[in-house]
Scaffold this motif. Structure first.
Motif, PDB file in Angstrom:
ATOM      1  N   ILE A  27       0.810  -1.221   0.000  1.00  0.00           N
ATOM      2  CA  ILE A  27       0.000   0.000   0.000  1.00  0.00           C
ATOM      3  C   ILE A  27       0.843   1.271   0.000  1.00  0.00           C
ATOM      4  CG2 ILE A  27      -2.112  -0.936   1.035  1.00  0.00           C
ATOM      5  CD1 ILE A  27      -1.068   0.340   3.687  1.00  0.00           C
ATOM      6  N   ASN A  28       2.111   1.122   0.306  1.00  0.00           N
ATOM      7  CA  ASN A  28       2.949   2.319   0.342  1.00  0.00           C
ATOM      8  C   ASN A  28       3.559   2.662  -1.012  1.00  0.00           C
ATOM      9  OD1 ASN A  28       2.511   2.768   3.093  1.00  0.00           O
ATOM     10  ND2 ASN A  28       3.987   1.153   3.564  1.00  0.00           N
ATOM     11  N   ASP A  29       3.381   1.762  -1.988  1.00  0.00           N
ATOM     12  CA  ASP A  29       3.938   2.045  -3.311  1.00  0.00           C
ATOM     13  C   ASP A  29       3.291   3.300  -3.896  1.00  0.00           C
ATOM     14  OD1 ASP A  29       5.387  -0.181  -3.015  1.00  0.00           O
ATOM     15  OD2 ASP A  29       4.269  -1.431  -4.431  1.00  0.00           O
ATOM     16  N   SER A  30       4.092   4.059  -4.622  1.00  0.00           N
ATOM     17  CA  SER A  30       3.544   5.262  -5.247  1.00  0.00           C
ATOM     18  C   SER A  30       2.839   4.881  -6.541  1.00  0.00           C
ATOM     19  CB  SER A  30       4.662   6.250  -5.551  1.00  0.00           C
ATOM     20  OG  SER A  30       5.392   5.783  -6.667  1.00  0.00           O
ATOM     21  N   GLU A  31       2.011   5.795  -7.018  1.00  0.00           N
ATOM     22  CA  GLU A  31       1.266   5.521  -8.240  1.00  0.00           C
ATOM     23  C   GLU A  31       2.199   5.252  -9.418  1.00  0.00           C
ATOM     24  OE1 GLU A  31      -2.075   7.992  -8.967  1.00  0.00           O
ATOM     25  OE2 GLU A  31      -2.145   7.524 -11.102  1.00  0.00           O
ATOM     26  N   ASP A  32       3.311   6.023  -9.494  1.00  0.00           N
ATOM     27  CA  ASP A  32       4.262   5.844 -10.592  1.00  0.00           C
ATOM     28  C   ASP A  32       4.891   4.461 -10.566  1.00  0.00           C
ATOM     29  OD1 ASP A  32       3.764   8.266 -11.687  1.00  0.00           O
ATOM     30  OD2 ASP A  32       5.433   9.302 -10.678  1.00  0.00           O
ATOM     31  N   GLU A  33       5.269   4.030  -9.374  1.00  0.00           N
ATOM     32  CA  GLU A  33       5.865   2.695  -9.239  1.00  0.00           C
ATOM     33  C   GLU A  33       4.893   1.632  -9.721  1.00  0.00           C
ATOM     34  OE1 GLU A  33       8.704   2.500  -5.370  1.00  0.00           O
ATOM     35  OE2 GLU A  33       6.713   3.357  -5.014  1.00  0.00           O
ATOM     36  N   ILE A  34       3.653   1.798  -9.287  1.00  0.00           N
ATOM     37  CA  ILE A  34       2.639   0.800  -9.640  1.00  0.00           C
ATOM     38  C   ILE A  34       2.373   0.820 -11.132  1.00  0.00           C
ATOM     39  CG2 ILE A  34       0.190   0.245  -9.392  1.00  0.00           C
ATOM     40  CD1 ILE A  34       0.548   1.246  -6.432  1.00  0.00           C
ATOM     41  N   LYS A  35       2.280   2.019 -11.682  1.00  0.00           N
ATOM     42  CA  LYS A  35       2.011   2.158 -13.108  1.00  0.00           C
ATOM     43  C   LYS A  35       3.074   1.414 -13.911  1.00  0.00           C
ATOM     44  CE  LYS A  35       0.983   5.722 -16.531  1.00  0.00           C
ATOM     45  NZ  LYS A  35       0.752   7.163 -16.751  1.00  0.00           N
ATOM     46  N   ASP A  36       4.293   1.585 -13.466  1.00  0.00           N
ATOM     47  CA  ASP A  36       5.416   0.946 -14.115  1.00  0.00           C
ATOM     48  C   ASP A  36       5.270  -0.580 -14.128  1.00  0.00           C
ATOM     49  OD1 ASP A  36       7.577   2.225 -15.343  1.00  0.00           O
ATOM     50  OD2 ASP A  36       8.923   1.076 -14.013  1.00  0.00           O
ATOM     51  N   ILE A  37       4.966  -1.101 -12.964  1.00  0.00           N
ATOM     52  CA  ILE A  37       4.834  -2.560 -12.845  1.00  0.00           C
ATOM     53  C   ILE A  37       3.643  -3.059 -13.670  1.00  0.00           C
ATOM     54  CG2 ILE A  37       4.440  -4.468 -11.247  1.00  0.00           C
ATOM     55  CD1 ILE A  37       5.575  -2.517  -9.022  1.00  0.00           C
ATOM     56  N   VAL A  38       2.532  -2.364 -13.521  1.00  0.00           N
ATOM     57  CA  VAL A  38       1.294  -2.818 -14.151  1.00  0.00           C
ATOM     58  C   VAL A  38       1.415  -2.852 -15.674  1.00  0.00           C
ATOM     59  CG1 VAL A  38      -1.104  -2.149 -14.624  1.00  0.00           C
ATOM     60  CG2 VAL A  38      -0.257  -2.162 -12.279  1.00  0.00           C
ATOM     61  N   LEU A  39       1.953  -1.780 -16.218  1.00  0.00           N
ATOM     62  CA  LEU A  39       1.989  -1.683 -17.679  1.00  0.00           C
ATOM     63  C   LEU A  39       2.958  -2.680 -18.306  1.00  0.00           C
ATOM     64  CD1 LEU A  39       1.662   2.150 -18.270  1.00  0.00           C
ATOM     65  CD2 LEU A  39      -0.087   0.392 -18.420  1.00  0.00           C
ATOM     66  N   ASN A  40       3.804  -3.276 -17.480  1.00  0.00           N
ATOM     67  CA  ASN A  40       4.734  -4.256 -18.006  1.00  0.00           C
ATOM     68  C   ASN A  40       4.265  -5.686 -17.836  1.00  0.00           C
ATOM     69  OD1 ASN A  40       6.901  -2.823 -19.235  1.00  0.00           O
ATOM     70  ND2 ASN A  40       7.276  -1.961 -17.198  1.00  0.00           N
ATOM     71  N   ARG A  41       3.078  -5.839 -17.246  1.00  0.00           N
ATOM     72  CA  ARG A  41       2.562  -7.207 -17.069  1.00  0.00           C
ATOM     73  C   ARG A  41       2.059  -7.735 -18.403  1.00  0.00           C
ATOM     74  NH1 ARG A  41       1.593  -8.879 -11.778  1.00  0.00           N
ATOM     75  NH2 ARG A  41      -0.134 -10.233 -12.394  1.00  0.00           N
ATOM     76  N   GLU A  42       2.329  -9.037 -18.567  1.00  0.00           N
ATOM     77  CA  GLU A  42       2.015  -9.666 -19.855  1.00  0.00           C
ATOM     78  C   GLU A  42       0.522  -9.534 -20.207  1.00  0.00           C
ATOM     79  OE1 GLU A  42       3.915 -10.681 -22.253  1.00  0.00           O
ATOM     80  OE2 GLU A  42       5.608 -10.049 -20.988  1.00  0.00           O
ATOM     81  N   LYS A  43      -0.332  -9.862 -19.229  1.00  0.00           N
ATOM     82  CA  LYS A  43      -1.771  -9.840 -19.490  1.00  0.00           C
ATOM     83  C   LYS A  43      -2.237  -8.436 -19.847  1.00  0.00           C
ATOM     84  CE  LYS A  43      -3.748 -13.596 -16.803  1.00  0.00           C
ATOM     85  NZ  LYS A  43      -4.477 -13.892 -15.560  1.00  0.00           N
ATOM     86  N   VAL A  44      -1.673  -7.475 -19.132  1.00  0.00           N
ATOM     87  CA  VAL A  44      -2.062  -6.090 -19.372  1.00  0.00           C
ATOM     88  C   VAL A  44      -1.633  -5.678 -20.772  1.00  0.00           C
ATOM     89  CG1 VAL A  44      -1.719  -3.693 -18.639  1.00  0.00           C
ATOM     90  CG2 VAL A  44      -1.960  -5.516 -16.930  1.00  0.00           C
ATOM     91  N   LYS A  45      -0.395  -5.995 -21.113  1.00  0.00           N
ATOM     92  CA  LYS A  45       0.106  -5.652 -22.448  1.00  0.00           C
ATOM     93  C   LYS A  45      -0.761  -6.291 -23.525  1.00  0.00           C
ATOM     94  CE  LYS A  45       4.790  -6.089 -21.538  1.00  0.00           C
ATOM     95  NZ  LYS A  45       6.184  -6.250 -21.957  1.00  0.00           N
ATOM     96  N   ALA A  46      -1.086  -7.555 -23.296  1.00  0.00           N
ATOM     97  CA  ALA A  46      -1.891  -8.288 -24.283  1.00  0.00           C
ATOM     98  C   ALA A  46      -3.243  -7.606 -24.495  1.00  0.00           C
ATOM     99  CB  ALA A  46      -2.091  -9.729 -23.833  1.00  0.00           C
ATOM    100  N   ASN A  47      -3.840  -7.147 -23.383  1.00  0.00           N
ATOM    101  CA  ASN A  47      -5.162  -6.546 -23.501  1.00  0.00           C
ATOM    102  C   ASN A  47      -5.143  -5.132 -24.072  1.00  0.00           C
ATOM    103  OD1 ASN A  47      -7.603  -8.117 -22.536  1.00  0.00           O
ATOM    104  ND2 ASN A  47      -6.044  -8.681 -21.029  1.00  0.00           N
ATOM    105  N   ILE A  48      -4.030  -4.446 -23.816  1.00  0.00           N
ATOM    106  CA  ILE A  48      -3.939  -3.093 -24.380  1.00  0.00           C
ATOM    107  C   ILE A  48      -3.569  -3.175 -25.854  1.00  0.00           C
ATOM    108  CG2 ILE A  48      -2.646  -0.921 -24.283  1.00  0.00           C
ATOM    109  CD1 ILE A  48      -2.408  -1.343 -21.272  1.00  0.00           C
ATOM    110  N   SER A  49      -2.775  -4.151 -26.167  1.00  0.00           N
ATOM    111  CA  SER A  49      -2.274  -4.425 -27.518  1.00  0.00           C
ATOM    112  C   SER A  49      -1.881  -3.143 -28.262  1.00  0.00           C
ATOM    113  CB  SER A  49      -3.282  -5.241 -28.342  1.00  0.00           C
ATOM    114  OG  SER A  49      -4.492  -4.558 -28.452  1.00  0.00           O
TER     115      SER A  49
END
Length: 776
Positions: free
Chosen positions: A735-757
């Motif tokens: 919960i202490n992660d910043s939004e930028d840190e999270i954004k970074d991790i999230v956008l690099n996830r395979e499933k996320v990338k696949a869905n954003i295509s």
RNA sequence: GCCCUGGUGGCGGAAUUGGUAUACGCGCAUCACUUAAAAUGAUGUGGCCGAAAGGUCGUGUGGGUUCGAUUCCCACCCUGGGCACCA
């Protein structure tokens, strides 16, 4: 002296001990107050949790008559049976405070309060038409008539002129209404009381009568429509008719009409389908005070004699009822209000909303609200009107022509008239007689002098002059005893009742009151009224008796219908108690659904509770492990949730929290401290099992635990990732992660990338602790 | 007619201020134990498509607001309760 903050008064609506005994629906409320009492006790409160019997009234008497057993005996038997059944539920009642409204020591004080009402002029005798049940052979209060039928037996109520004792509850209408605001009651119940009291702000308007000194005063909430008044109507009971009719040309017709409507019951008179009827007082004309116009005068039974002034100004263009009547009798219809937003409305119909005035001289163009005020003010300046307030609430018909009730402590003396029995002569004991069948001619069975036992009681001396006098033979209604019973528990010492503010004040108001919503306008209104009188008498120190009220939802049969003998859908708790025990049954009573909502009984539901308790029982056999953080987190969260849920009467979710916590800790490993805390949380619901296991593992359950905030806050949390509003992935984050840190991790996830295509990211939303939402 | 409740799987029901719908219990299915059954334990369990991964539809109905609605707004339907010619 005032309420002691360490005292907690937890009260059930005391039952009427019926011959049918308990069914599975009764203990739902009793179980809830039991849980609450035990919970509050663990928190260190001094608890008052008493129980008693509301034992006067028709069912016992009717049963007694039918089976030829004296009601005293019937009540004693029923009480014994009820108490026996109740005890099987292992409820924590203070049985040393058991009360019974039929005990002369008890009703001495019911009679005492009646004397106070009488002294204050709040109890009066009158012979007026009242609601009468031909089957129960007694008069009824307005509140006891449901859809024109007797609340007890369902027989159609008729109108009858009987000598009655009446309580002026209307004198307290304002206070009964205002003080609702400060109560912690369910809003729907407050609303029902408000509607029953029915406060209405309006104007009284005086119509002079042409060529006469008489005037007709009408009540209206729509003074703004006064220019549209084309006739006035008097209720058939209106006394002015006597004076006016002699001057009219159709006296005979008027008399006939009044005679006819006299014989109609309220139901007949108010039947909606029924066509409106009325008779014009011919040659009588009233003068509209706002414009001097002459209008006709009618008598019609669609106007009620007991409300407002018993007369109305009729504005057919803006009132449905007047419209119907005017059409039938061909009376002119004048439109004076138009809807503000629709200039071209069709003016052949009725328009009952507020709007803008037309055809109203200098008031044209005003809004209804404005005109209401201005018109009344103008009338006021010429003494032809004023603002006023009316209530729907009617005085309380308080006497019953029945045997099994508290005698009204009054004697009728030939010389002195109505005389109150001196307080020292109380109680006036209900005589033990063999003949107590209701008579049906408006008299009480206690006026039958041919029975020597009755005669001996009936004939007495006037406390005033010592001359011969007769006792009041009507008795009080069933509600009398329940109007003050919550005080009776407080002033009971040993077997005696002694009114003492020192005993009363530390406990009032009742902290928590639980019972059925069917009493919303009966018991709960009546007892508030009595309480306010006692407050004025300085016999109690609070304005209201019950601070917090919770209504219990009815438990329905498996067919979804109300449990009743005649339907044959009653579930007897005894076999369930035997098979599963009181803990399991009580758990299920609360687990079945939201407490204040009705719930269908399910025969299998109790099995789950039984299984849960069996697992809990095995806690005494396991080897405790070392404390671990996982279990600490689970148990601390449970302390918080269960406590909050008990406070808010969400017992069903409290129990599922307990079940869940139990199985989670079992997976994690039990340590002794967690077991002790868990059993404490369980103990209000399943006291037998909790205590038995606690004895076996050698701990004690004496204090409600407090939770440790640090185990409640999550450090890591699983949140979902939505892409264009659809959940596509989930991720565990700190919960202490910043939004930028999270954004970074999230956008690099395979499933996320696949869905954003590869699409462009328009928005990235991160709601802490909750969700990540990506819009592309 | 007016006021108040409620409408979520096969059933009872969960879901903090809008944030992974179906927690928990029942039932059901499969498995384990058993000669068998009961009891108990384990696993699964919204519909549809799919072997699976996954997709899709889903909180009474129809619209709307929003990145996102069981939750908020509008209209309507149904359940339960109360009031009912109160001017």
């Amino acid at each position: 002296m005032s309420k002691n903050s360490k005292n907690f008064y937890c009260l059930d609506m005391f039952p009427y001990p019926s011959g049918a005994g308990l069914h599975v629906g009764h203990p739902r409320g009793y179980t809830a107050t039991d849980v609450f009492s035990r919970y509050k006790k663990l928190q260190g409160y001094d608890i008052l949790h008493p129980m008693g019997w509301d034992a006067f009234g028709l069912p016992a008497e009717n049963y007694a008559i039918k089976n030829k057993i004296h009601p005293e005996k019937v009540v004693a038997e029923n009480v014994a049976r009820f108490k026996d059944q109740l005890n099987k539920f292992d409820l924590s009642y203070d049985w040393d405070k058991e009360i019974n409204t039929t005990d002369p020591k008890y009703y001495r004080w019911t009679q005492f309060i009646f004397l106070k009402l009488f002294e204050r002029g709040l109890a009066y005798e009158a012979e007026t038409p009242i609601n009468y049940c031909p089957s129960c052979k007694t008069g009824l209060a307005n509140e006891e008539v449901i859809n024109g039928k007797c609340e007890r037996c369902g027989t159609q109520v008729v109108r009858k002129n009987i000598r009655q004792w009446i309580l002026k509850i209307t004198e307290y209408a304002d206070r009964l209404l205002e003080d609702l605001d400060g109560l912690d009651w369910p809003e729907p119940i407050k609303e029902m009381q408000r509607n029953w009291i029915g406060r209405s702000e309006g104007s009284n308007i005086v119509f002079d009568i042409k060529d006469s000194k008489e005037k007709i005063e009408v009540y209206t909430t729509r003074a703004d429509t006064l220019f549209g008044c084309t006739y006035v109507v008097l209720a058939p009971e209106h006394e002015l008719i006597e004076k006016l009719k002699t001057q009219s040309s159709n006296v005979k017709e008027i008399n006939e009409y009044i005679e006819k409507s006299k014989n109609k019951s309220d139901l007949e008179r108010t039947e909606l389908q029924k066509e409106k009827t009325g008779v014009e007082l011919k040659r009588i004309n009233a003068i509209n005070p706002i414009n001097g116009k002459e209008v006709s005068v009618w008598v019609a039974d669609y106007v009620l004699g007991h409300y407002g002034t018993g007369a109305v100004m009729a504005v057919p263009a803006h009132d449905e009822r007047d419209f119907e009547f005017a059409k039938k009798y061909d009376i002119p219809i004048i439109h004076v209000i138009k809807p503000s937003d629709d200039i071209n409305q069709d003016q052949t119909e009725v328009f009952t909303d507020y709007g803008i005035l037309i055809n109203s001289a200098e008031f044209d163009g005003m809004t209804s609200a404005e005109a209401n005020k201005k018109i009344t003010e103008k009338l006021k300046s010429s003494n032809h009107g004023d603002f006023t307030i009316n209530f729907k609430l009617r005085d309380w018909v308080f006497s019953r022509q029945r045997y099994w009730g508290e005698p009204i402590p009054i004697v009728h003396c030939e010389k002195c008239g109505i005389v109150a029995v001196p307080e020292n002569d109380l109680p006036i004991i209900l005589p033990h007689v063999e003949n107590y069948q209701p008579v049906g001619d408006g008299s009480s069975p206690l006026s039958n002098e041919s029975d020597p036992a009755i005669a001996a009681w009936l004939n007495t001396k006037c406390p005033n002059c010592g001359g011969p006098a007769k006792r009041e033979t009507n008795t009080m209604p069933q509600w009398a005893g329940s109007c003050w019973y919550y005080i009776a528990y407080l002033i009971m010492i040993g077997n005696e009742y002694i009114w003492d503010r020192k005993k009363i004040d530390p406990w009032l108001p009742v902290n928590l009151y639980v019972g059925g919503a069917e009493h919303a306008v009966l018991h709960l209104l009546y007892s508030r009224f009595w309480h306010k009188v006692l407050y004025d008498e300085k016999l109690v120190g609070t304005k209201e008796p019950f601070q917090r009220l919770i209504s219990v939802g009815t438990i329905l049969g498996i067919d979804g219908l109300k449990m009743s003998k005649s339907r044959g859908n009653i579930i007897d708790p005894d076999p369930l108690l035997e098979k599963f025990g009181s803990d399991a049954l009580k758990l299920y009573e609360l687990y079945i659904g939201p407490f204040s909502q009705p719930a269908k009984w399910n025969q299998n539901g109790i099995v789950g509770m039984h299984r849960f308790l069996q697992k809990v029982e095995k806690l005494s056999e396991i080897k405790f492990s070392e404390k671990n953080d996982g279990s600490k987190i689970i148990i601390n969260k449970a302390i918080k949730k269960v406590g909050e849920d008990i406070e808010s009467f969400s017992f069903n979710t409290a129990i599922s929290t307990l079940i869940e916590a139990f199985s989670d800790i079992t997976k994690n490993g039990w340590d002794k401290k967690s077991a002790e805390v868990f059993l404490t949380l369980l103990s209000p619901f399943a006291p037998k099992m909790a205590n038995s296991v606690s004895n076996k593992i050698n701990t004690s359950l004496s204090t409600w635990p407090e939770f440790d905030e640090k185990y409640i806050v999550n450090e890591k949390v699983t949140v979902a990732i939505q892409i264009n509003g659809k959940v596509r992935d989930e991720i565990e984050i700190s919960i202490n992660d910043s939004e930028d840190e999270i954004k970074d991790i999230v956008l690099n996830r395979e499933k996320v990338k696949a869905n954003i295509s590869g699409a462009e990211i328009k928005k990235f939303i991160y709601i802490k602790d909750k969700i990540i939402s990506i819009v592309v």
